[in-house]
Design an enzyme around this catalytic site. Structure first.
Site, PDB file in Angstrom:
ATOM      1  N   ASN A   1      -5.084  -3.227   6.176  1.00  0.00           N
ATOM      2  CA  ASN A   1      -5.437  -4.512   6.794  1.00  0.00           C
ATOM      3  C   ASN A   1      -4.224  -5.422   6.885  1.00  0.00           C
ATOM      4  OD1 ASN A   1      -7.945  -3.384   6.573  1.00  0.00           O
ATOM      5  ND2 ASN A   1      -8.810  -4.941   5.255  1.00  0.00           N
TER       6      ASN A   1
ATOM      7  N   ARG B   1      -7.536  -3.986  -8.675  1.00  0.00           N
ATOM      8  CA  ARG B   1      -6.463  -4.753  -8.034  1.00  0.00           C
ATOM      9  C   ARG B   1      -6.427  -6.138  -8.666  1.00  0.00           C
ATOM     10  NH1 ARG B   1      -6.867  -6.079  -1.749  1.00  0.00           N
ATOM     11  NH2 ARG B   1      -8.380  -7.607  -2.524  1.00  0.00           N
TER      12      ARG B   1
ATOM     13  N   CYS C   1      -6.602   2.359   1.294  1.00  0.00           N
ATOM     14  CA  CYS C   1      -7.804   1.606   0.910  1.00  0.00           C
ATOM     15  C   CYS C   1      -8.138   0.489   1.890  1.00  0.00           C
ATOM     16  CB  CYS C   1      -7.659   1.030  -0.502  1.00  0.00           C
ATOM     17  SG  CYS C   1      -6.335  -0.168  -0.666  1.00  0.00           S
TER      18      CYS C   1
ATOM     19  N   HIS D   1     -13.121 -12.254   5.167  1.00  0.00           N
ATOM     20  CA  HIS D   1     -13.740 -11.796   3.928  1.00  0.00           C
ATOM     21  C   HIS D   1     -15.264 -11.836   3.991  1.00  0.00           C
ATOM     22  CE1 HIS D   1      -9.588 -12.167   2.623  1.00  0.00           C
ATOM     23  NE2 HIS D   1      -9.927 -11.214   1.785  1.00  0.00           N
TER      24      HIS D   1
END
Length: 754
Positions: free
Chosen positions: A633, A511, A681, A368
């Site tokens: 991912n 999200r 995405c 991240h």
């Protein structure tokens, strides 16, 4: 029996004599000769010698008392040669009763050291790196006592600081001596976030440099140290109890901190150093250097990881001692941040306007910190082993995230070449900017909708600049990860309203919280899991904690203020999970209506396809959804059973491989047959070659990091979709592990701009 008070007084007397001798000034060589003479006399040694590391890694005899003075600046040893080389290699003391019979002993006739048998040598450590060696010798065969070893280590530490500060020898006289890495270095790593940057190295959690080495009051220093250790232990204990927001460390890291913070050996080493006359800060630096020198040589990755844990712990303790544990750091205008690893919140704490690049020892492109770096358009290179010991605060550094390299203290010709490449990138950025308002149509007329991923306030400022047609993925968890406590309803609603206001008429897909796994919140209790990526995370957490999810849904509905609202649930692994999540949305809409509040004018509820199980249950899922989005991912992580945060396996499998592309094709075909809007995405969507492949598979909506919109739009405008479809379709049946080279060949064949 050794009386500690006497040992301390003797050691402090020795250090005082050295300082008094140096206060008189005089030529450097005279001062060095005086220092070794004082040490020899104080330690009842017949020989005391000082060796320093030259820039070529050779060790040179700089001063001696007891050996032939003609050998000074004449005797040199190659790296690793002799007992001095052994001490440099090991980074710790060598205590021998009969040195000439040691296998590493190197006889140098010019020194006339034949009569001496007892040998004690200690490294001069600076930042965990040996810059020299201090040696004492005696004729008789004997092993030096622990107190004598301790005394010589303390003296060596003080000498190292004097050398670095120019107190013992001026910087001019030290030319050719390598106190810290000075030469230009090039290190290969992995590119995490595209771009090139040139600037000044800034160490994340940079240690507080001790301003005073010798304690004026040993008892007072002991008390300061105890107080700081107690405060550190209490802080870490509180973190583990979930009472304090510290986002950068996972539960396991904090647990390791606690283990080390309470470790008797670490505490005792610090206490002993203070009792021997050092200040608390100097004691921390001394213990830190010993750990670096010892564990830095370890081949075992577990031991090297423990060194990183101790580094962080020492940094925290120094900040407690200095009283600035929570003070924000100032950055130079062109800062390159150097760190072992970072959590996303760590990166956000720095001034974005001054941060130019990021270099990490660890991490992965899917971490991240890397995702945030891409969102902020900060070039980032990771997996550069031993980086922090090779760079000093203030060094000039190049981050080359095009080739995945870092240049430390680069040569002028390298700087010139990199600046030329940076100019080219600026020109390309200007070209992309010209395409901002150009619709993304392929050459054969297919419209491709390009959206951007977001999650930060700064993303809202650049939405218009990117040319994106909306926000295809807004990561709501970042607000939770940077907060000291759970964001309340009003704070959540305010952020969501701000996002929708910034987007205007453009769509925004929110999200819901994707927490758990590698995103642990200290204020949210969670059990430790053997495999967090497969554990209690994302929609599973939301369904098990419905109050948490319902509060977020309520805030989203309130923020819409009667406008259209798009909500997407992450990591849906079964149809039942989506059904239960959608029911919560309907419950919250009904709750708002009962209280006379506006419901969204249009409500679209979708699911992320990240769990492979859904690929074989799309016939049941798609009729229940208003849209779906493929999160490549996690989908690739689970398809290949390869943790995307683990550098050993993260790059082992290529998303441009037949099994991955077949899975994506199957999802696209099922959505086309049911008329379900579908987007991609994940990180694939933001890389031109991968985005080209997605377009060839039939995907018409892509959401990507802001920096990817321009390059992907340029690719789309040059693409013949039908030719791409035929070419990629022929590759899906291949038996190779990757078809990347074949897709690159296809792209060149049809003159694609990638």
């Amino acid at each position: 029996m050794v009386i500690p008070g006497v040992a301390i007084r003797g050691q402090r007397s020795l250090l005082r004599q050295i300082r008094e001798a140096l206060a008189g000034g005089g030529p450097a060589q005279e001062r060095l000769d005086m220092v070794v003479r004082i040490i020899a006399r104080s330690m009842v040694a017949e020989v005391c010698s000082l060796y320093m590391r030259r820039a070529g890694e050779e060790m040179e005899l700089f001063a001696t008392e007891g050996l032939d003075p003609g050998a000074v600046h004449v005797t040199r040893m190659k790296p690793g040669e002799g007992l001095v080389g052994e001490i440099m290699r090991l980074g710790r003391p060598l205590n021998l009763a009969d040195a000439p019979n040691h296998p590493a002993f190197s006889y140098r006739p010019e020194t006339a050291e034949d009569p001496f048998h007892a040998f004690l040598g200690v490294p001069l450590l600076r930042g965990g790196r040996a810059i020299g060696v201090l040696v004492v010798q005696n004729r008789t065969e004997r092993v030096y006592t622990e107190d004598e070893v301790e005394d010589l280590q303390i003296v060596a530490m003080v000498l190292a600081e004097m050398m670095a500060g120019g107190e013992l020898i001026s910087q001019e006289e030290l030319k050719g001596v390598e106190l810290a890495p000075r030469r230009a270095e090039r290190h290969k790593g992995s590119k995490f976030a595209e771009g090139i940057a040139y600037g000044v190295a800034v160490l994340h959690e940079a240690p507080v440099t001790p301003s005073q080495l010798l304690a004026e009051d040993v008892v007072a220093e002991e008390e300061r140290l105890k107080t700081a250790i107690f405060a550190l232990q209490a802080q870490i204990d509180t973190m583990l109890e979930g009472q304090h927001g510290m986002v950068e460390a996972s539960y396991e890291v904090l647990e390791t901190y606690r283990m080390f913070a309470h470790d008797r050996g670490w505490n005792r080493s610090l206490e002993d150093a203070v009792r021997n006359g050092l200040t608390a800060e100097a004691a921390v630096e001394r213990v830190r250097s010993e750990h670096r020198a010892r564990l830095g040589q370890a081949r075992d990755p577990y031991l090297r990881e423990r060194l990183h844990d101790l580094e962080d712990l020492n940094d925290r303790l120094l900040r407690h001692l200095s009283g600035d544990a929570h003070v924000a750091r100032e950055l130079p205008d062109n800062a390159i941040l150097i760190a072992r690893n970072l959590g996303p919140a760590d990166l956000l704490e720095y001034d974005r306007k001054k941060l130019r690049g990021l270099l990490l020892e660890e991490g992965s492109p899917a971490s991240h910190a890397a995702i945030v770096a891409r969102a902020l358009d900060i070039p980032c290179v990771g997996r550069i082993s031993g980086l922090r010991d090779r760079v000093s605060e203030g060094d000039m550094v190049i981050v080359d995230a095009e080739s995945g390299e870092a240049y430390l203290r680069p040569r002028p010709d390298v700087v010139k070449a990199v600046q030329a490449r940076m100019d080219v990138r600026r020109q390309r950025a200007a070209e992309f900017a010209k395409l901002r308002d150009t619709p993304a149509f392929t050459r054969d007329g297919a419209k491709i909708t390009l959206m951007m991923n977001a999650g930060l306030d700064v993303d809202l400022d650049i939405l218009a600049e990117t040319g994106a047609e909306g926000i295809g993925l807004f990561r709501t968890e970042f607000q939770f990860m940077v907060a000291e406590e759970m964001p309340r309803f009003n704070a959540q609603a305010a952020l969501y309203e701000r996002v929708m206001d910034a987007a205007g008429d453009m769509p925004v897909t929110f999200r819901t919280l994707d927490l758990g796994g590698d995103k642990v919140l200290p204020y949210l209790e969670a059990e430790r899991e053997e495999n967090p990526a497969l554990g209690w995370r994302a929609i599973r957490m939301g369904l098990d904690r419905p109050a948490l999810l319902r509060l977020q849904l309520r805030a989203l509905i309130a923020a819409s203020r009667g406008r259209a609202l798009r909500i997407m649930f992450p990591l849906v692994a079964s149809v039942d999970e989506f059904r239960a999540a959608r029911a919560l949305v309907e419950t919250e809409v009904a709750w708002a209506l009962r209280r006379g509040r506006a419901a969204p004018s249009r409500l679209d509820v979708g699911a992320m396809i990240e769990a492979p199980a859904l690929i074989w249950h799309l016939d049941a899922l798609l009729p229940m959804t208003d849209f779906v989005s493929v999160g490549t991912n996690d989908l690739m992580q689970y398809m290949f059973a390869a943790d995307r945060g683990n550098p050993r396996v993260a790059d082992r499998y290529d998303p441009l491989s037949p099994p991955a592309l077949r899975a994506l094709e199957q999802i696209q075909r099922a959505c086309a047959e049911t008329g379900t809007p579908v987007s991609v995405c994940g990180e694939m969507a933001g890389r031109p070659l991968e985005a080209f492949t997605l377009v060839a598979l039939g995907f018409e909506r892509l959401s990507m990091p802001p920096a990817g919109v321009g390059p992907v739009k340029q690719m789309v405008l040059s693409c013949d979709r039908e030719a791409a479809r035929r070419g990629v379709s022929a590759l899906l049946k291949g038996g190779a592990g990757t078809v990347r080279n074949e897709i690159e060949t296809l792209a060149r064949k049809i003159y694609l701009a990638v």
